[in-house]
Design a protein around this motif. Structure first.
Motif, short mmCIF file in Angstrom:
data_model
loop_
_atom_site.label_atom_id
_atom_site.label_comp_id
_atom_site.label_asym_id
_atom_site.label_seq_id
_atom_site.Cartn_x
_atom_site.Cartn_y
_atom_site.Cartn_z
N PHE A 278 30.28 -60.48 -18.21
CA PHE A 278 29.23 -61.49 -18.28
C PHE A 278 28.27 -61.20 -19.43
O PHE A 278 27.82 -62.12 -20.13
CB PHE A 278 28.46 -61.57 -16.97
N LYS A 313 27.21 -63.20 -8.48
CA LYS A 313 28.63 -62.84 -8.38
C LYS A 313 29.05 -62.66 -6.92
O LYS A 313 30.15 -63.07 -6.52
CB LYS A 313 28.87 -61.54 -9.17
N VAL A 316 28.71 -66.38 -4.90
CA VAL A 316 29.43 -67.58 -5.30
C VAL A 316 30.63 -67.81 -4.38
O VAL A 316 31.43 -66.90 -4.14
CB VAL A 316 29.89 -67.50 -6.78
N TRP A 324 27.92 -73.30 -9.99
CA TRP A 324 27.20 -72.21 -9.30
C TRP A 324 26.40 -71.49 -10.38
O TRP A 324 26.96 -70.93 -11.31
CB TRP A 324 28.15 -71.25 -8.60
N VAL A 406 27.84 -72.48 -14.12
CA VAL A 406 29.21 -71.98 -14.24
C VAL A 406 30.10 -72.69 -13.22
O VAL A 406 29.81 -72.70 -12.02
CB VAL A 406 29.27 -70.46 -14.00
N LYS A 408 34.07 -73.29 -11.47
CA LYS A 408 35.06 -72.37 -10.93
C LYS A 408 35.93 -71.76 -12.03
O LYS A 408 36.27 -70.57 -11.97
CB LYS A 408 35.95 -73.09 -9.91
N TRP A 411 34.11 -68.81 -13.40
CA TRP A 411 34.11 -67.63 -12.53
C TRP A 411 35.47 -66.94 -12.52
O TRP A 411 35.56 -65.70 -12.51
CB TRP A 411 33.69 -68.02 -11.11
N HIS A 415 36.38 -62.94 -13.93
CA HIS A 415 37.01 -61.94 -13.06
C HIS A 415 38.41 -61.52 -13.52
O HIS A 415 38.92 -60.50 -13.07
CB HIS A 415 37.11 -62.48 -11.62
N SER A 450 33.40 -59.84 -2.78
CA SER A 450 33.72 -60.96 -3.66
C SER A 450 34.79 -61.85 -3.03
O SER A 450 35.91 -61.40 -2.75
CB SER A 450 34.23 -60.45 -5.02
N TYR A 452 36.26 -64.13 -4.56
CA TYR A 452 37.28 -64.35 -5.59
C TYR A 452 38.34 -63.26 -5.55
O TYR A 452 39.53 -63.53 -5.76
CB TYR A 452 36.62 -64.42 -6.97
#
Length: 655
Positions: A278, A313, A316, A324, A406, A408, A411, A415, A450, A452
């Protein structure tokens, strides 16, 4: 003579293993998770982990209060080398000192634990650079100072509770410590941690492997909820800030007796990599002069920007149809706000357009494409990572009024670098025969918060069941208290390395390579520096396995040199490979080829006062435990048992 039978001595040894605090004036057991991102601690009464409590009040910082952790950071006085502050407080004080141009008085260190992960076994105590890029301190000194600071805060917290309850205060001598370490650490990394713990003032302690101790937390806290049963094979994936560690376990009984299916393993990757990504992204989206101005002239604001991203982070959602936002810190926002108010100045409009046009790999539509692809061969799916997307997309980021918006796609992009490493690592684990039967994967560690990460694991391994305990970031520190009280339940463990010593043995025809043959007068053909295996990599051992090996001291020898080596090869035959510059000379350790690397772990010299004209027997005893190895020998002069000390504090690596 003690007068005790072998059975009595064995029983006492078992008691010491089950209750390592036996015979000591211990009031509390305290566990410490010394993580790449931060520190956590928990405590319980002796032998009662179900009554555990996390240590709190680390800092007023929001992240500290929410996670019950403190930042892995130290602020050191440059002149006295004394600790000024730790954790979030250290970060805050240093950034304020930078703004006041007073930072030349201090050395600031953060996230230095990964320095202990090194393939160089003997040079662990590397000089760690401070934030100023000039000052350094040895790694062992930073770890010692960190442990001491955590120890003092923990003791103060416990005694604060005791005072409220009208209970007498306790001293540090009344605490038994459990220090959690990554599965990927080699022997010298563990030895350095032990050395630092003693220097910090911890008299009584044990080391526990992070994924192993997490297993004990899951079994005790949510074993029934996760429907863990006898004969289940599970993988514990400990996803932290700097390392991803794994333990592969089989449940052997209904009372949760355990055995390792594969040696502990891991990689250097984690949540901190996303944070760095980031920071790099901001430097590309915003003009260089804006970012550098905040970084250099308003470091406290840049620190807050990093923290804003960390909070975003972890909050989200994965199912994201809209933006987000990551709030901008005051420093960035004030600069952008001034440009926004200058209506005739196109700078703000250009920044906004550049952000919206910024192109990234389209991982979102690659996901949807994979959803439509049918794969009848699940085993093939399991062994093949998801393909990289070939198309790019813009519009994943947008400039909000006081934030970076941001989508999807953005994000997923932030990642992906670390996810690709994690997926490759897990694919590699599942490629091992013993691990393929692991149907349940339990994800713990700070990065396990997370959504994600969890979604990506499910996508990559659809035929596996993924579970995550409550407060996964505290699974290690809580599990360590259960582990130290119940560690006999881990019946079988496996070593990360083969351990052995260099020996000379007779040459084996049709087996040994001819170029290694040496002819010795009166003895015949021999092989020099063969790898005499003490522990075999990935072989099954009882935790606490002990064996004595007999060797011979040559006639007339006035001292004995013993070298302990570690090899990545389960079937290592020779300590040295051929010297590339000297044909026929075998004196070089293999340090390059993965799976064959060999390292010197320890060398020690035993003086012999009574030189014998005949060869004498020499006994070396090795004890293997999941948290490290112990060596001892019978002194050839006195016959007394002597423990080998492995001290890493002086092995400072030169620049």
């Amino acid at each position: 003579m003690s007068g005790k039978t072998d059975e009595e001595n064995a029983a006492n040894k078992d008691d010491d293993y089950d209750q390592p605090w036996k015979g000591l004036d211990i009031d509390k057991i305290v566990s410490i998770d010394f993580g790449s991102f931060g520190f956590a601690a928990a405590f319980c009464p002796v032998g009662v982990p179900s009554h555990l409590r996390p240590v709190q009040d680390w800092s007023d910082h929001r992240a500290s209060a929410e996670l019950n952790k403190n930042l892995a950071a130290l602020l050191i006085d440059k002149e006295t080398k004394e600790t000024v502050a730790m954790g979030f407080e250290a970060e805050e004080l240093y950034t304020k000192a930078q703004e006041k141009k007073e930072d030349d008085k201090y050395m600031y260190f953060a996230h230095f634990k990964p320095f202990l992960y090194s393939k160089d076994h003997l040079e662990k105590n590397v000089p760690v650079p401070a934030a100023d890029g000039v000052s350094t301190l040895p790694l062992s000194e930073l770890i010692t100072k960190s442990l001491h600071a955590v120890m003092q805060h923990t003791l103060a917290y416990i005694n604060g509770l005791n005072k409220l309850a009208g209970i007498a205060e306790i001293s540090v001598k009344q605490i038994f410590w459990v220090l959690c370490v990554p599965a990927i650490w080699d022997e010298m990394s563990k030895e350095m941690m032990k050395f630092c713990a003693r220097k910090a003032g911890m008299e009584h302690f044990e080391l526990g492997s992070e994924p192993i101790v997490s297993t004990f937390y899951v079994m005790n806290a949510q074993g029934k909820e996760f429907r863990l049963r006898k004969n289940d094979k599970i993988m514990i994936l400990d996803c932290g800030g700097g390392t991803i560690d794994a333990a592969c376990i089989e449940i052997q009984s209904s009372s949760y007796d355990l055995s390792e299916l594969h040696h502990g393993d891991g990689i250097r990757a984690g949540g901190l990599d996303v944070d760095r990504k980031f920071g790099e992204l901001l430097a590309e989206l915003l003009p260089t002069d804006i970012v550098s101005k905040v970084q250099t002239k308003q470091p406290a604001q840049w620190m807050r920007q990093r923290n804003e991203f960390v909070l975003a982070k972890f909050s989200v959602p994965f199912e994201l149809d809209d933006w987000w936002n990551v709030p901008f810190c005051f420093g960035l926002n004030s600069i952008l706000s001034r440009f926004r108010k200058k209506r005739k100045d196109p700078t703000y409009k250009n920044i906004k357009e550049n952000i919206e046009k910024y192109e990234i790999a389209d991982y979102l539509h690659a996901e949807h494409k994979n959803d439509d692809d049918e794969d009848d061969n699940k085993n093939n799916q399991q062994n093949q990572p998801q393909p990289e997307p070939t198309s790019k997309v813009s519009g994943a980021f947008s400039l909000g009024r006081a934030n970076l918006k941001v989508k999807k796609q953005g994000w997923l992009y932030l990642h992906e670098d670390v996810f690709s490493k994690i997926m490759a690592f897990v694919h590699e684990l599942f490629s091992h025969a013993n691990v393929q039967g692991c149907e349940k994967v339990i994800v713990v560690g700070g990065f396990a918060n997370s959504e994600y990460l969890k979604a990506r694991l499910l996508k990559e391994f659809p035929d596996k069941t993924f579970l995550c305990p409550k407060q996964p970031h505290l699974a290690v520190v809580k599990g360590a208290l259960y582990w130290i009280c119940q560690r006999r339940k881990l019946k079988k463990t496996r070593a990360n390395y083969s351990y052995g010593i260099a020996i000379d043995r007779r040459f084996k025809n049709d087996v040994d390579p001819e170029e290694r043959k040496k002819i010795l007068p009166g003895i015949g053909a021999v092989i020099e520096n063969a790898f005499g295996t003490l522990v075999e990599r990935n072989a099954e051992y009882e935790d606490g396995y002990t064996q004595t090996f007999d060797y011979w001291i040559p006639a007339g020898a006035d001292h004995l040199e013993v070298f302990l080596y570690a090899s990545e090869d389960s079937f290592c035959q020779f300590v040295f490979k051929e010297n590339p510059e000297k044909k026929g000379v075998f004196d070089t350790l293999e340090k390059q080829k993965a799976g064959q690397r060999c390292f010197e772990v320890k060398r020690f010299i035993i003086p012999i006062t009574n030189v014998s004209k005949e060869r004498k027997q020499f006994q070396l005893t090795l004890e293997y435990r999941q948290n490290g190895i112990n060596l001892s020998y019978k002194d050839p002069n006195t016959g007394d048992a002597q423990k080998v000390k492995i001290d890493t504090s002086t092995a400072v690596k030169k620049k």
